[in-house]
Design a protein around this motif. Structure first.
Motif, PDB file in Angstrom:
ATOM      1  N   PHE A  15      28.407  90.358  79.009  1.00  0.00           N
ATOM      2  CA  PHE A  15      29.323  89.243  79.280  1.00  0.00           C
ATOM      3  C   PHE A  15      30.595  89.783  79.907  1.00  0.00           C
ATOM      4  N   GLN A  16      31.338  88.863  80.514  1.00  0.00           N
ATOM      5  CA  GLN A  16      32.721  89.176  80.934  1.00  0.00           C
ATOM      6  C   GLN A  16      33.666  88.152  80.309  1.00  0.00           C
ATOM      7  N   CYS A  17      33.756  86.951  80.904  1.00  0.00           N
ATOM      8  CA  CYS A  17      34.604  85.953  80.232  1.00  0.00           C
ATOM      9  C   CYS A  17      33.941  85.480  78.949  1.00  0.00           C
ATOM     10  N   GLY A  18      32.619  85.469  78.915  1.00  0.00           N
ATOM     11  CA  GLY A  18      31.882  85.131  77.702  1.00  0.00           C
ATOM     12  C   GLY A  18      31.639  83.644  77.499  1.00  0.00           C
ATOM     13  N   PHE A  19      32.046  82.815  78.468  1.00  0.00           N
ATOM     14  CA  PHE A  19      31.896  81.376  78.269  1.00  0.00           C
ATOM     15  C   PHE A  19      30.418  80.960  78.293  1.00  0.00           C
ATOM     16  N   CYS A  20      29.619  81.691  79.050  1.00  0.00           N
ATOM     17  CA  CYS A  20      28.182  81.386  79.130  1.00  0.00           C
ATOM     18  C   CYS A  20      27.385  82.042  78.015  1.00  0.00           C
ATOM     19  N   LEU A  25      32.927  78.763  84.628  1.00  0.00           N
ATOM     20  CA  LEU A  25      32.164  77.852  83.769  1.00  0.00           C
ATOM     21  C   LEU A  25      33.077  77.008  82.894  1.00  0.00           C
ATOM     22  N   CYS A  84      25.530  82.249  84.829  1.00  0.00           N
ATOM     23  CA  CYS A  84      26.683  83.087  84.531  1.00  0.00           C
ATOM     24  C   CYS A  84      27.418  83.327  85.838  1.00  0.00           C
ATOM     25  N   ARG A  85      28.709  83.034  85.888  1.00  0.00           N
ATOM     26  CA  ARG A  85      29.469  83.197  87.116  1.00  0.00           C
ATOM     27  C   ARG A  85      30.092  84.583  87.219  1.00  0.00           C
ATOM     28  N   CYS A  86      30.125  85.333  86.103  1.00  0.00           N
ATOM     29  CA  CYS A  86      30.917  86.562  86.093  1.00  0.00           C
ATOM     30  C   CYS A  86      30.110  87.841  86.309  1.00  0.00           C
ATOM     31  N   THR A  87      28.972  87.969  85.659  1.00  0.00           N
ATOM     32  CA  THR A  87      28.391  89.300  85.481  1.00  0.00           C
ATOM     33  C   THR A  87      27.493  89.761  86.608  1.00  0.00           C
TER      34      THR A  87
HETATM   35 FE1  FES Z   1      31.759  84.390  82.433  1.00  0.00          FE
HETATM   36 FE2  FES Z   1      29.074  84.431  82.132  1.00  0.00          FE
HETATM   37  S1  FES Z   1      30.505  85.882  81.413  1.00  0.00           S
HETATM   38  S2  FES Z   1      30.309  82.875  82.960  1.00  0.00           S
END
Ligand code: FES
Length: 859
Positions: free
Chosen positions: A91-96, A336, A124-127
């Protein structure tokens, strides 16, 4: 129903979905990303079966067992899926992440063997998904460092345990007693004057507490963009205006006791519009007689006209030239977590706003200025932020929430829907870039002439600075002595553009690197050599036309190593492909300044806590960029301890004096330097204290963001193209980055992979469309096609071995820049494979196919 083993007997409202029911019952691990079953952030289990709870009627869960991410862990600890995401840092932001974990926890062996299919319902928009694949495969990516030796180690995010258990608190994961709900009525017209608003019927809707219009809003003009120096952006926006300049602009806000009542209130408002002529194309907007949006002559909100050297003489000297025009699309950040804020008055009557923002301190300043409040009467804070990518360097909700709270003296919440995110938040600036370049037979560039027109949309937030930045490092990376730039940032009656990862560089780099590739082809020089001949070298000035930047230099240089990594990749034998497919390779480079010009400020305070622990207070928000982890590592090393002994307090205007914000890739290079200074000073105080008790000792650190260095990136692709359909398959993706000292290789790799993945989305598929009337017609993920697990190849990531003379412990920035060389590298690979030069982003399958057909028809 039984939720995580607990009986819940409150009946759902008629038509209520399971997601909202679960959150109302306090299970905040269930996230809202879209409400249309596309993103999977709300995935839960009903009797062990994963479902998208936003589509699942709550009443169907009656007498069933519902498990959310909070209920996965057993008495012996984390569920294996949670542990796997923690070990792999998936994860990065972890919202997903809660949704991904719930899907993973229910995977069968067959599904594990086909993850692209298994994860088609989770975005997931970040990883870039590699870290997610690692988690499913049981890869352990984290490492526990020795005391004083955590910088350079793959330390996991401090918030990791909270993220994988659903305990991390994002903007709306808090109970605010008595909160009222706000909904916004938006303009259907691209340009209109509001002649009258009738709100009586709305006020008669049960539950509606207030209707706010331009008559209630301050007359003061401001910019939604947030910069340290507010003058960078034109003050052209009102909280609520009597003129609307794009379809989707706020017209009125309704505050009610429920979302449904607020929506009903919006529907009951009658607005009389005097429709005005609209202009949607920036070239047309600059023409004489075009409708004017603001006071700016010819709708030009920013322009740059400058020359270095003698461009005409440079072209006269050239033995080959290339000239082409490139266009880029509107792209949405698609974090997300949508924009949103909740505000209230604290027990002291102070206005408090909890918001999904990258700039809490600047937002506080902007809100205070709007409503004539002293700074200390406003507190702005964030929870964990569910992605930003520059989109949350914008005040899109806080001003309106503040107006309602101050008016009603009650807590008020405004959360964007996914559709509002597309129609009424900001997008990447569409650019039209024309570039002519010339070179001698030996490959040496002799002249570059650039013309850029950017579409800033209805408001000028970030417009001039995105244009300046886009035209700077993209040209300064080349030593060519003769360069000219004419650039315009232009208002149109379109959804406003704003800050987005790369900040204009991705658009201009697309043109520059494509033209460099064509010149190399004409000269028969391989593309790596073409760059080696022309790129700026250590100790040389970074020159671009109109250069107003005097605090930027090459304080470390790894571009040569990056090019070496790309040469190695292109020398390796290629994979076999389907018969009849066309195969090609392409590369591109990019340079970016580490931090924005003009100063970027961060304060940090280090304090000794009881129990051999230390607190670091720093203003920077964490939105998945990993700065919190690096701050903990920096502080741990300075204090000769381990990161688990460091407690970070952050992104709250109450914790430190000032912080410009989490943008411009400054989390490590600016706030990190302030943290280093504070922690180092505290360590010295501790040593000086001798046997005296040290609990409560504090020290502070500051950094003003200048001087600055540059970071480098290079991307290479090998692709295959089906000539009958235009389908593109990426056979190999290699990225090399010069990030100075790599503070955390795991996180830095994640930033590169995530940046490449996001850029691939913009290169291959993503575009926000508007119709002839100026209305955004892309209103959800189903139309937008955010990259899924199946769409993103694994990118091999290499780092140059450099140490920067300015950044903390030798580090440079590496959040935005991996995005920038991706589109041209892919364009160059497609050109190599097909002979077709694609000049318009994105490279959708139909565009590729049409290009191939045109090439077949041409003699
Ligand atoms: Fe940010 Fe998946 S970790 S949307």
């Amino acid at each position: 129903m039984r939720i995580n083993g607990q009986e819940h007997d409150r009946a759902p409202r008629p038509g209520q979905c399971l997601r909202t029911y679960l959150r109302e019952e306090g299970w905040f691990g269930v996230k809202k990303g879209c409400d249309t079953g596309d993103c999977g952030a709300c995935t839960v289990h009903v009797d062990g079966v994963p479902v998208h709870s936003c589509l699942y009627p709550a009443h169907r869960a009656r007498d069933r067992g519902v498990t959310t991410v909070e209920g996965l862990a057993g008495p012996d600890g984390l569920h294996p899926a949670q542990q796997a995401f923690l070990d792999a840092q998936g994860f990065q932001c972890g919202f997903c992440t809660a949704g991904l974990i719930m899907t993973t926890a229910a995977l069968t062996d067959d599904q594990r063997a086909d993850l692209p299919r298994a994860f088609k319902g989770n975005l997931c928009r970040c990883t870039g998904y590699r870290a997610v694949a690692d988690a499913v495969a049981g890869v352990v990516n984290t490492a526990g460092p020795a005391p004083g030796a955590s910088v350079g180690a793959a330390v996991g995010a401090p918030a990791g345990p909270e993220v994988v258990t659903g305990a991390a608190r994002y903007t709306f994961d808090v109970d605010v007693p008595g909160v009222l709900h706000m909904k916004v009525l938006r303009s259907p017209h691209a340009h209109a004057r509001i002649a009258a608003i009738a709100a009586e019927a709305a006020l008669a809707v049960p539950g509606v507490e207030a209707v706010l219009t331009h008559a209630d809003a301050p007359a003061r003009l401001f910019s939604t963009a947030q910069h340290e120096h507010a003058a960078e952006d034109p003050a052209d926006t009102r909280v609520l205006d009597d003129v609307v300049r794009f379809a989707g602009q706020r017209v009125a806000a309704v505050v009610a006791t429920s979302e449904a009542a607020a929506e009903a209130g919006c529907r009951a408002i009658t607005v009389e519009y005097e429709v005005l002529p609209a202009v949607l194309d920036p070239e047309a907007a600059m023409a004489p007689g075009a409708p004017r949006l603001h006071a700016a002559p010819n709708n030009v909100v920013g322009e740059l006209h400058a020359t270095l050297g003698d461009v005409d003489a440079g072209f006269a000297e050239a033995e080959v030239t290339c000239e082409e025009t490139f266009t880029t699309a509107r792209v949405q950040h698609a974090s997300l977590e949508t924009h949103g804020a909740v505000g209230w008055l604290d027990e002291d009557g102070r206005l408090v706003i909890r918001t999904s923002s990258q700039t809490p301190f600047l937002t506080r300043r902007a809100v205070a200025a709007l409503y004539d409040l002293p700074l200390d009467r406003v507190r702005v804070l964030t929870g964990r932020v569910g992605g930003g990518f520059g989109g949350k360097q914008e005040m899109l909700v806080e001003d309106l929430v503040a107006l309602a709270v101050l008016r009603l003296r009650r807590p008020v919440k405004l959360e964007y829907t996914r559709a509002e995110q597309f129609t009424s938040a900001t997008v990447r600036h569409p650019f039209r870039v024309s570039l002519r370049a010339g070179a001698r037979r030996d490959g040496t560039l002799t002249a570059m002439r650039l013309r850029v027109v950017t579409d800033t949309g209805a408001y000028g937030n970030h417009g001039p600075s995105v244009m300046y930045h886009g035209c700077h490092e993209s040209l300064a990376v080349y030593r060519c002595p003769n360069k000219a730039t004419d650039a315009y940032a232009v208002y149109t009656n379109s959804v406003p553009s704003g800050a987005f990862r790369g900040y204009g560089l991705g658009q201009v780099t697309f043109a520059v690197e494509s033209v460099l590739d064509e010149l190399a082809r004409q000269l028969g020089i391989d593309p790596v050599t073409m760059r080696e001949i022309n790129v700026v070298r250590p100790g040389e000035p970074l020159l671009a036309p109109g250069d107003h930047v005097d605090d930027l230099s090459i304080a470390s240089y790894g571009l040569d190593q990056c090019l070496g990594h790309i040469r190695d990749a292109s020398s390796a034998p290629g994979a076999s492909v389907l018969p009849g497919w066309l195969v090609g390779e392409g590369m591109a480079i990019a340079m970016i300044a580490a931090g924005p010009p003009g100063g970027h400020y961060a304060d940090a305070t280090a304090t000794v806590l009881p129990g051999d622990r230390y607190e670091i207070a720093v203003g920077t928000a964490e939105f998945g960029n990993g700065s919190t982890t690096v701050h903990a590592q920096i502080a741990a090393d300075a204090l000769h301890t381990t990161p688990d002994r460091i407690v970070i307090r952050q992104s709250d205007t109450d914790v430190v004096r000032h912080d410009t914000g989490a943008f411009g890739s400054t989390g490590v290079v600016v706030a990190g330097r302030a943290v280093l200074e504070a922690a180092t000073a505290l360590h010295e105080k501790i040593l000086a204290a001798g046997d005296t008790p040290v609990v409560g000792l504090t020290a502070t650190g500051q950094f003003d963001g200048t001087p600055r260095s540059v970071a480098f990136n290079a991307q290479w692709f090998r692709v295959a193209v089906d000539p009958d359909t235009g389908e593109i398959r990426i056979l190999r993706s290699v990225h090399s980055a010069d990030a100075g000292t790599v503070m955390n290789p795991l996180q830095c790799r994640g930033q590169v992979e995530g940046g490449v993945a996001q850029a691939l989305g913009a290169t291959l598929a993503e575009h926000v469309d508007i119709d002839a009337a100026g209305r955004v017609t892309t209103t959800g993920f189903r139309q937008y096609h955010l990259p899924t697990f199946a769409d993103i190849p694994c990118t091999e990531v290499h780092f140059a071995a450099t140490t920067d003379a300015i950044g903390p412990l030798g580090a440079k920035s590496m959040s935005e820049s991996p995005f920038n060389p991706v589109a041209p590298a892919l364009a160059n690979a497609l050109r190599d494979a097909t002979g077709v030069r694609l000049t318009a982003l994105p490279f959708t399958r139909d565009r590729v196919w049409e290009g191939l057909q045109r090439a077949r028809r041409s003699p």
